[in-house]
Design a protein around this motif. Structure first.
Motif, PDB file in Angstrom:
ATOM      1  N   ALA A 182       5.497  13.966   3.162  1.00 28.97           N
ATOM      2  CA  ALA A 182       4.858  13.059   2.200  1.00 28.97           C
ATOM      3  C   ALA A 182       5.267  13.422   0.773  1.00 28.97           C
ATOM      4  N   GLU A 183       5.295  14.706   0.464  1.00 30.64           N
ATOM      5  CA  GLU A 183       5.707  15.150  -0.876  1.00 30.64           C
ATOM      6  C   GLU A 183       7.166  14.793  -1.138  1.00 30.64           C
ATOM      7  N   ARG A 184       8.012  14.924  -0.117  1.00 36.91           N
ATOM      8  CA  ARG A 184       9.429  14.587  -0.266  1.00 36.91           C
ATOM      9  C   ARG A 184       9.601  13.086  -0.510  1.00 36.91           C
ATOM     10  N   ILE A 185       8.828  12.279   0.203  1.00 35.35           N
ATOM     11  CA  ILE A 185       8.890  10.821   0.012  1.00 35.35           C
ATOM     12  C   ILE A 185       8.531  10.469  -1.421  1.00 35.35           C
ATOM     13  N   VAL A 186       7.437  11.046  -1.917  1.00 35.57           N
ATOM     14  CA  VAL A 186       7.005  10.775  -3.288  1.00 35.57           C
ATOM     15  C   VAL A 186       8.071  11.234  -4.270  1.00 35.57           C
ATOM     16  N   LEU A 187       8.588  12.425  -4.074  1.00 35.85           N
ATOM     17  CA  LEU A 187       9.592  12.985  -4.981  1.00 35.85           C
ATOM     18  C   LEU A 187      10.850  12.116  -5.036  1.00 35.85           C
ATOM     19  N   GLU A 188      11.337  11.689  -3.869  1.00 36.69           N
ATOM     20  CA  GLU A 188      12.599  10.953  -3.825  1.00 36.69           C
ATOM     21  C   GLU A 188      12.467   9.474  -4.181  1.00 36.69           C
ATOM     22  N   LEU A 189      11.294   8.884  -3.957  1.00 33.29           N
ATOM     23  CA  LEU A 189      11.186   7.431  -4.140  1.00 33.29           C
ATOM     24  C   LEU A 189      10.317   6.988  -5.316  1.00 33.29           C
ATOM     25  N   GLU A 231       0.830  -1.205   0.000  1.00 33.76           N
ATOM     26  CA  GLU A 231       0.000   0.000   0.000  1.00 33.76           C
ATOM     27  C   GLU A 231       0.865   1.255   0.000  1.00 33.76           C
ATOM     28  N   ILE A 232       1.926   1.246   0.785  1.00 36.80           N
ATOM     29  CA  ILE A 232       2.831   2.393   0.838  1.00 36.80           C
ATOM     30  C   ILE A 232       3.509   2.570  -0.515  1.00 36.80           C
ATOM     31  N   THR A 233       3.979   1.470  -1.083  1.00 37.14           N
ATOM     32  CA  THR A 233       4.632   1.534  -2.392  1.00 37.14           C
ATOM     33  C   THR A 233       3.675   2.072  -3.445  1.00 37.14           C
ATOM     34  N   ARG A 234       2.453   1.569  -3.448  1.00 35.90           N
ATOM     35  CA  ARG A 234       1.458   2.022  -4.418  1.00 35.90           C
ATOM     36  C   ARG A 234       1.185   3.517  -4.246  1.00 35.90           C
ATOM     37  N   ALA A 235       1.046   3.964  -2.997  1.00 39.24           N
ATOM     38  CA  ALA A 235       0.786   5.384  -2.734  1.00 39.24           C
ATOM     39  C   ALA A 235       1.932   6.250  -3.247  1.00 39.24           C
ATOM     40  N   ILE A 236       3.155   5.811  -3.045  1.00 42.34           N
ATOM     41  CA  ILE A 236       4.319   6.580  -3.499  1.00 42.34           C
ATOM     42  C   ILE A 236       4.376   6.609  -5.019  1.00 42.34           C
ATOM     43  N   VAL A 237       4.224   5.453  -5.642  1.00 47.80           N
ATOM     44  CA  VAL A 237       4.315   5.363  -7.103  1.00 47.80           C
ATOM     45  C   VAL A 237       3.213   6.179  -7.770  1.00 47.80           C
ATOM     46  N   GLN A 238       2.011   6.160  -7.181  1.00 52.56           N
ATOM     47  CA  GLN A 238       0.888   6.888  -7.773  1.00 52.56           C
ATOM     48  C   GLN A 238       0.800   8.333  -7.279  1.00 52.56           C
ATOM     49  N   GLY A 239       1.732   8.739  -6.432  1.00 53.01           N
ATOM     50  CA  GLY A 239       1.780  10.120  -5.963  1.00 53.01           C
ATOM     51  C   GLY A 239       0.642  10.494  -5.036  1.00 53.01           C
ATOM     52  N   GLU A 240       0.124   9.542  -4.275  1.00 49.68           N
ATOM     53  CA  GLU A 240      -0.994   9.784  -3.368  1.00 49.68           C
ATOM     54  C   GLU A 240      -0.489  10.361  -2.047  1.00 49.68           C
ATOM     55  N   VAL A 241      -0.199  11.650  -2.069  1.00 48.35           N
ATOM     56  CA  VAL A 241       0.357  12.341  -0.904  1.00 48.35           C
ATOM     57  C   VAL A 241      -0.625  12.294   0.264  1.00 48.35           C
ATOM     58  N   LYS A 242      -1.912  12.434  -0.004  1.00 48.09           N
ATOM     59  CA  LYS A 242      -2.936  12.441   1.059  1.00 48.09           C
ATOM     60  C   LYS A 242      -2.927  11.135   1.850  1.00 48.09           C
ATOM     61  N   LEU A 243      -2.739  10.013   1.167  1.00 45.53           N
ATOM     62  CA  LEU A 243      -2.706   8.718   1.846  1.00 45.53           C
ATOM     63  C   LEU A 243      -1.509   8.653   2.793  1.00 45.53           C
ATOM     64  N   LEU A 244      -0.377   9.164   2.347  1.00 48.57           N
ATOM     65  CA  LEU A 244       0.819   9.161   3.192  1.00 48.57           C
ATOM     66  C   LEU A 244       0.661  10.109   4.378  1.00 48.57           C
TER      67      LEU A 244
END
Length: 178
Positions: free
Chosen positions: A105-112, A81-94
């Motif tokens: 959350a935005e930094r996690i998505v950006l970096e990963l 679920e975490i991987t999917r949220a990051i890959v799909q850019g779901e900042v709200k879920l994080l």
């Protein structure tokens, strides 16, 4: 935290709730570990499966994410679920995870996002439930606040008992079984 005995020596190992749910009934087993060496302590982290450990390693590589926060993330949601949220850019879920704000959350998505997208393209997110009906029911239960680790086996059980069930029926029967 669990205590692990290795040839007569006991170690304290920090684990996520996901790992705990997998090992709670076991006397023996294998934990994939990560040793964090700090100036004031050596801290062990343990993981039931390698995918959870690899995601942990990716998360602690992000600026502002420490081992405690990464463990909290893995306790809050399944690694998929975490991987999917990051890959799909779901900042709200994080952001729903304790200790994760909007900027983090935005930094996690950006970096990963790119790193995990490569790995995710070779991994099936819903390996446990293969059909879309079961996946839809699972997603509905998760949206209702039921943990994936609880919902997934129940949906599988109900689906195997009645493979021709409608989505509504599958969700109702799963809720009754929980």
């Amino acid at each position: 935290m669990v205590h692990v005995e290795v040839q007569g020596v006991g170690y304290e190992v920090n684990i996520s709730l996901n790992t705990y749910s997998q090992i709670q009934d076991k006397d023996q087993g294998l934990l994939h570990t990560y040793l964090q060496v700090r100036e004031d302590a050596h801290v062990l982290y343990g993981f039931y499966d390698l995918a959870e450990k690899q995601l942990f390693m990716q998360l602690i590589g992000v600026t502002g994410i420490g081992a405690g926060t990464a463990r909290m993330m893995l306790s809050s949601q399944q690694p998929e679920e975490i991987t999917r949220a990051i890959v799909q850019g779901e900042v709200k879920l994080l952001e729903r995870i304790k200790g994760i704000g909007k900027k983090t959350a935005e930094r996690i998505v950006l970096e990963l996002k790119d790193k995990l997208a490569k790995a995710a393209s070779t991994t099936n997110f819903s390996a446990g439930i293969s059909n879309s009906l079961g996946q839809d029911a699972l997603n509905a239960l998760i949206a209702l606040g039921i943990a994936r680790s609880v919902a997934e086996p129940v949906v599988k059980k109900v689906l195997s008992a009645d493979p021709s069930a409608s989505l509504e029926s599958l969700i109702k029967k799963s809720l009754q079984s929980i």
